[in-house]
Design a protein around this motif. Structure first.
Motif, PDB file in Angstrom:
ATOM      1  N   GLY A   1      49.532  49.112  25.729  1.00 59.86           N
ATOM      2  CA  GLY A   1      49.188  49.105  27.148  1.00 59.86           C
ATOM      3  C   GLY A   1      47.934  48.339  27.485  1.00 59.86           C
ATOM      4  O   GLY A   1      47.482  48.378  28.631  1.00 59.86           O
ATOM      5  N   GLU A   2      47.357  47.618  26.533  1.00 62.50           N
ATOM      6  CA  GLU A   2      46.132  46.864  26.782  1.00 62.50           C
ATOM      7  C   GLU A   2      46.474  45.420  27.154  1.00 62.50           C
ATOM      8  O   GLU A   2      47.333  44.790  26.529  1.00 62.50           O
ATOM      9  N   LYS A   3      45.783  44.878  28.171  1.00 61.89           N
ATOM     10  CA  LYS A   3      46.022  43.506  28.623  1.00 61.89           C
ATOM     11  C   LYS A   3      45.171  42.529  27.825  1.00 61.89           C
ATOM     12  O   LYS A   3      44.049  42.847  27.419  1.00 61.89           O
ATOM     13  N   HIS A   4      45.725  41.316  27.626  1.00 66.30           N
ATOM     14  CA  HIS A   4      45.025  40.276  26.887  1.00 66.30           C
ATOM     15  C   HIS A   4      45.141  38.957  27.651  1.00 66.30           C
ATOM     16  O   HIS A   4      46.073  38.179  27.415  1.00 66.30           O
ATOM     17  N   PRO A   5      44.218  38.666  28.558  1.00 64.03           N
ATOM     18  CA  PRO A   5      44.290  37.396  29.291  1.00 64.03           C
ATOM     19  C   PRO A   5      44.133  36.200  28.359  1.00 64.03           C
ATOM     20  O   PRO A   5      43.365  36.242  27.382  1.00 64.03           O
ATOM     21  N   ASN A   6      44.882  35.148  28.637  1.00 65.71           N
ATOM     22  CA  ASN A   6      44.730  33.855  27.943  1.00 65.71           C
ATOM     23  C   ASN A   6      44.971  33.922  26.441  1.00 65.71           C
ATOM     24  O   ASN A   6      44.460  33.088  25.692  1.00 65.71           O
TER      25      ASN A   6
ATOM     26  N   GLN B   1      52.885  33.078  27.830  1.00 64.53           N
ATOM     27  CA  GLN B   1      52.182  33.104  29.105  1.00 64.53           C
ATOM     28  C   GLN B   1      51.202  31.933  29.121  1.00 64.53           C
ATOM     29  O   GLN B   1      50.094  32.015  28.608  1.00 64.53           O
ATOM     30  N   ASP B   2      51.656  30.805  29.646  1.00 64.87           N
ATOM     31  CA  ASP B   2      50.801  29.632  29.745  1.00 64.87           C
ATOM     32  C   ASP B   2      50.367  29.388  31.183  1.00 64.87           C
ATOM     33  O   ASP B   2      49.843  28.335  31.499  1.00 64.87           O
ATOM     34  N   TYR B   3      50.591  30.387  32.054  1.00 61.78           N
ATOM     35  CA  TYR B   3      50.163  30.300  33.454  1.00 61.78           C
ATOM     36  C   TYR B   3      50.686  29.027  34.105  1.00 61.78           C
ATOM     37  O   TYR B   3      49.964  28.293  34.771  1.00 61.78           O
ATOM     38  N   ASN B   4      51.964  28.800  33.880  1.00 62.15           N
ATOM     39  CA  ASN B   4      52.647  27.620  34.396  1.00 62.15           C
ATOM     40  C   ASN B   4      54.027  28.058  34.868  1.00 62.15           C
ATOM     41  O   ASN B   4      54.705  28.803  34.164  1.00 62.15           O
ATOM     42  N   PRO B   5      54.465  27.652  36.052  1.00 66.82           N
ATOM     43  CA  PRO B   5      55.800  28.047  36.517  1.00 66.82           C
ATOM     44  C   PRO B   5      56.901  27.464  35.640  1.00 66.82           C
ATOM     45  O   PRO B   5      56.762  26.374  35.076  1.00 66.82           O
TER      46      PRO B   5
ATOM     47  N   THR C   1      47.389  27.708  26.257  1.00 63.11           N
ATOM     48  CA  THR C   1      47.084  28.660  27.308  1.00 63.11           C
ATOM     49  C   THR C   1      45.903  28.159  28.103  1.00 63.11           C
ATOM     50  O   THR C   1      44.988  27.544  27.583  1.00 63.11           O
ATOM     51  N   GLN C   2      45.909  28.451  29.422  1.00 66.11           N
ATOM     52  CA  GLN C   2      44.826  28.027  30.295  1.00 66.11           C
ATOM     53  C   GLN C   2      43.506  28.530  29.749  1.00 66.11           C
ATOM     54  O   GLN C   2      43.312  29.687  29.459  1.00 66.11           O
TER      55      GLN C   2
ATOM     56  N   GLY D   1      52.606  31.777  42.232  1.00 57.51           N
ATOM     57  CA  GLY D   1      51.804  32.554  43.172  1.00 57.51           C
ATOM     58  C   GLY D   1      50.947  33.588  42.473  1.00 57.51           C
ATOM     59  O   GLY D   1      49.829  33.869  42.886  1.00 57.51           O
ATOM     60  N   LYS D   2      51.470  34.174  41.413  1.00 61.34           N
ATOM     61  CA  LYS D   2      50.694  35.097  40.583  1.00 61.34           C
ATOM     62  C   LYS D   2      51.354  35.208  39.215  1.00 61.34           C
ATOM     63  O   LYS D   2      52.553  34.943  39.074  1.00 61.34           O
ATOM     64  N   TYR D   3      50.570  35.572  38.213  1.00 63.28           N
ATOM     65  CA  TYR D   3      51.052  35.778  36.850  1.00 63.28           C
ATOM     66  C   TYR D   3      50.555  37.133  36.357  1.00 63.28           C
ATOM     67  O   TYR D   3      49.544  37.662  36.837  1.00 63.28           O
ATOM     68  N   TYR D   4      51.262  37.687  35.368  1.00 60.80           N
ATOM     69  CA  TYR D   4      50.796  38.906  34.712  1.00 60.80           C
ATOM     70  C   TYR D   4      50.366  38.556  33.290  1.00 60.80           C
ATOM     71  O   TYR D   4      51.078  37.850  32.566  1.00 60.80           O
ATOM     72  N   ASP D   5      49.201  39.059  32.891  1.00 60.79           N
ATOM     73  CA  ASP D   5      48.715  38.827  31.539  1.00 60.79           C
ATOM     74  C   ASP D   5      49.594  39.557  30.522  1.00 60.79           C
ATOM     75  O   ASP D   5      50.289  40.517  30.848  1.00 60.79           O
ATOM     76  N   PHE D   6      49.536  39.089  29.287  1.00 63.21           N
ATOM     77  CA  PHE D   6      50.226  39.756  28.184  1.00 63.21           C
ATOM     78  C   PHE D   6      49.688  41.173  28.043  1.00 63.21           C
ATOM     79  O   PHE D   6      48.478  41.400  27.970  1.00 63.21           O
ATOM     80  N   GLN D   7      50.593  42.140  28.018  1.00 62.62           N
ATOM     81  CA  GLN D   7      50.218  43.539  27.798  1.00 62.62           C
ATOM     82  C   GLN D   7      50.832  43.999  26.483  1.00 62.62           C
ATOM     83  O   GLN D   7      52.047  43.912  26.301  1.00 62.62           O
TER      84      GLN D   7
END
Length: 712
Positions: free
Chosen positions: A387-392, A411-415, A476-477, A377-383
């Motif tokens: 404290g900085e986020k790093h999507p994908n 974090q591969d955006y997969n359940p 990663t996506q 339903g939702k994912y959290y990016d690597f932080q």
């Protein structure tokens, strides 16, 4: 063309609305239950039947909701022996905010490896359908499943996430059918919006009827009235209504904690509960596993939340002192595995952590594992630690950005789900993607007394011993792994034996292993090292037949043709009426995509072969437009038209506000005397119905007495 409302039509609409309100209020009283007195009648007023974990392997707890008051029953019997029925009485609990009467009952004396049939209800109103489950073996080596954050109802997508949850349960139990039970680590539902519908969706999967369920109280369980959680789940050995509870299963003691309680006093209460439970019920346990929804350690964005910080700083040292072995959590929607932790201090081994690690903890060292969502339903990016986020971003590119406590993250955006194998000497955790055939991570906790001597090494003994190759991480996506990266982590053995075939937008990695075998003889030197109380080295040399295997790992990265659907945000055009039309425009463009196949041979020399081909691909863009169609009204000559903000949707209008504005008021002013009288009568009927509804709410038993008196 202009449509008009006459004063008479407006009055008719008012009368119809009032009549509908009255009918909806009285409908529950006039609905008769078919086959009222038949034992095989299905009671449609029963819902949310949950087969819960019991105090130990010989028990199971049942919780269900009924729209009827009065005593109901749980009946269960061994399959094939319908005459051997055990009947447990269940008085109705207090009428709750969801207009249900909750029920609880307990199965006891369950025999191992036995199928049981069960149902709930009563003879007068009927029974639920029959369900069945099979108990596990009475053994010290067994398996259970862990998942987290189904959180059904994110962005109001109940049906979509309910389907994803059903798939997660089916995949996990399908690949591990002998699992003893399922442990869900909190946030079963979103909580906001429609908690009853969300809970009904969470408890609906057919496989949950066949496996006992243990749950934790997550933060989203606090966003709805507490009665929803309290009435849906029957927690064994719960302390009051604190959601702190425990159960023994074979050789493991499980302790569930409510991480929503994170004040200094709450943490002291948690620590005392853990210590007392281990002292009183952990004597025969080989392992102690604690579940708490809020993860003390993770690479998600909740890491710096005040409640999480308090749990990390104050609770984790107490868990180490108590002798806990493993802590399972959710909350952060990103997979994270720590090093062994002594309180909040990591025990960092030499060398990089990888899938297949074997950890041998000293006293006071605990492993923490945080699961990602089971539904997506939702994912959290690597932080990162700053404290900085790093999507994908991939783990391999962020090793210096992770917290000191982190050994592995993904974090591969997969359940995901985790299968946990238990033995007296080992806990082996294997985390799988649900939608791809990849192992996310694998780690084993091994008892120190069962540490195996390391062969051909006399220099050092590490508390972390790699025994398996790293898993082939799913890209990663939005990112394709390079040949250089994938060559460092070959892991054909970590693919699941039963891959799940789906269509995704990711680039999958395919590992190909070639083995050459040479048979001959070799001289083997066996070295035994004894480090305490003194160092003793014994060497033995002998010649034995041996088989030499040369393994060549080839990695091919393939982009598979796929159909990509982009759903645009709904565009709402609001006029002054309430009817809506949904228009769907679909544009399909066909083109070609380039697929590059790369074959890498790492031994005896590096050989790279690239093939490029063009394959068809289809991109479908679907745009959903919701248009609110205005039905013009009759406006009194000379009156100014009512102004309606074009940016306000029907969902945003305050409840009870007349959406027709001054135009409807003009129509009303011209109504006949008869229309006014009918309108007043309709309002009076509505008021009487409201008064009746209040009386029903205050004294629901009164309604039940009426139903029983007139048999309705």
């Amino acid at each position: 063309m202009t449509l008009t409302h006459s004063p008479r039509m407006y009055s008719v609409h008012r009368r119809a609305a009032a009549t509908a309100v009255v009918i909806s209020l009285f409908a529950p009283l006039t609905t008769a239950v078919s086959a009222d007195a038949q034992d095989d009648a299905i009671n449609t007023k029963i819902s949310r039947i949950v087969l819960g974990i019991g105090s130990d392997a010989t028990e199971a707890n049942l919780a269900w909701q009924s729209r009827r008051s009065g005593t109901q029953f749980l009946e269960y019997w061994p399959a094939g022996e319908p005459a051997d029925v055990t009947r447990v009485e269940s008085p109705a609990g207090p009428y709750n905010a969801a207009v249900f009467y909750p029920h609880e009952a307990k199965m006891t004396g369950l025999q191992p490896e036995t199928e049981y049939v069960y149902r709930v209800g009563d003879e007068r109103r009927g029974w639920s359908g029959q369900r069945s489950f099979t108990t596990g073996a009475d053994a010290d080596s067994w398996n259970f499943l862990a998942m987290a954050d189904a959180q059904i109802g994110v962005d109001a997508k109940i049906k979509e996430q309910a389907a994803a949850w059903d798939k997660a349960v089916n995949v996990a139990t399908g690949e591990h059918p002998d699992s003893a039970f399922i442990m869900h680590l909190g946030d079963q539902a979103e909580g906001w919006g429609a908690p009853v519908a969300q809970l009904e969706a969470f408890t609906a999967p057919e496989q949950l009827q066949k496996y006992r369920l243990a749950v934790l109280k997550g933060n989203h369980e606090t966003y709805a009235p507490d009665s929803h959680f309290r009435d849906t789940y029957f927690l064994p050995n719960e302390v009051g209504s604190t959601a702190n509870y425990f159960f023994n299963y074979n050789n493991v003691l499980f302790i569930g904690l409510d991480g929503n309680r994170a004040s200094a006093a709450d943490i002291d209460t948690h620590a005392k509960f853990v210590n007392d439970t281990i002292a009183e019920h952990g004597a025969d346990a080989d392992w102690v596993i604690v579940g708490i929804h809020q993860a003390p350690f993770s690479q998600g964005t909740h890491y710096t939340d005040p409640d999480v910080t308090a749990l990390r700083d104050s609770l984790t040292p107490k868990l180490s002192e108590a002798g806990v072995d493993l802590v399972l959590s959710g909350h952060d929607h990103i997979y994270t595995r720590t090093h062994l932790m002594n309180g909040f201090t990591p025990v960092i081994p030499e060398g990089a952590s990888k899938s297949g690690d074997i950890l041998i903890p000293e006293d006071g060292e605990v492993l923490y594992v945080t699961s990602t969502t089971a539904t997506g339903g939702k994912y959290y990016d690597f932080q990162d630690k700053n404290g900085e986020k790093h999507p994908n971003i991939r783990e391999e590119r962020a090793r210096d950005l992770a917290h000191d406590s982190t050994a592995r993250w993904r974090q591969d955006y997969n359940p995901d789900y985790t299968s946990i194998d238990v033995s007296p000497t080992e806990l082996k955790l294997t985390t799988y993607n649900i939608n791809t055939p990849y192992v996310v991570d694998q780690v084993t906790l091994r008892k120190k007394d069962d540490e195996k001597p390391q062969e051909t090494s006399t220099e050092q003994t590490s508390t972390q011993t790699p025994t398996e190759e790293s898993s082939a991480a799913a890209p990663t996506q939005g990112e394709t792994a390079t040949t250089a990266e994938t060559a460092t982590e070959p892991a054909p053995e970590t693919e699941k034996s039963k891959p799940v075939t789906i269509t995704t937008t990711q680039t999958s990695e395919k590992l190909v292993t070639t083995t050459k075998t040479l048979v001959g003889k070799a001289t083997v030197t066996e070295t035994v090292t004894q480090t305490s109380p003194s160092t003793k080295v014994v060497e033995k040399t002998k010649t034995v037949p041996t088989t030499v295997k040369e393994t060549v790992v080839q990695t091919e990265t393939v982009k598979v043709p796929t159909t990509i659907t982009k759903n645009a945000e709904p565009q709402v055009v609001t006029a002054t009426e309430t009817s809506e039309k949904v228009l769907t425009e679909t544009t399909t463009s066909t083109g070609k995509a380039t697929v590059t196949e790369t074959s890498t041979q790492t031994s005896p020399s590096t050989k790279v072969v690239e093939k490029t081909k063009t394959v068809p691909t289809t991109v479908t863009a679907t745009v959903v437009k919701t248009t609110t169609v205005a039905v013009p009204t009759t406006v009194t000559k000379g009156a100014e038209p009512a102004a309606t903000p074009s940016s306000t949707s029907a969902a945003e209008k305050p409840h009870g506000v007349d959406t027709e504005g001054s135009a409807s008021g003009s129509s009303t002013s011209g109504s006949s005397t008869g229309g006014i009288i009918l309108t007043v009568l309709a309002i009076l009927v509505g008021l009487l119905a409201s008064i009746f509804a209040v009386l029903v709410r205050v004294n629901p038993q009164w309604v039940e007495d009426i139903r029983n008196q007139f048999n309705i």
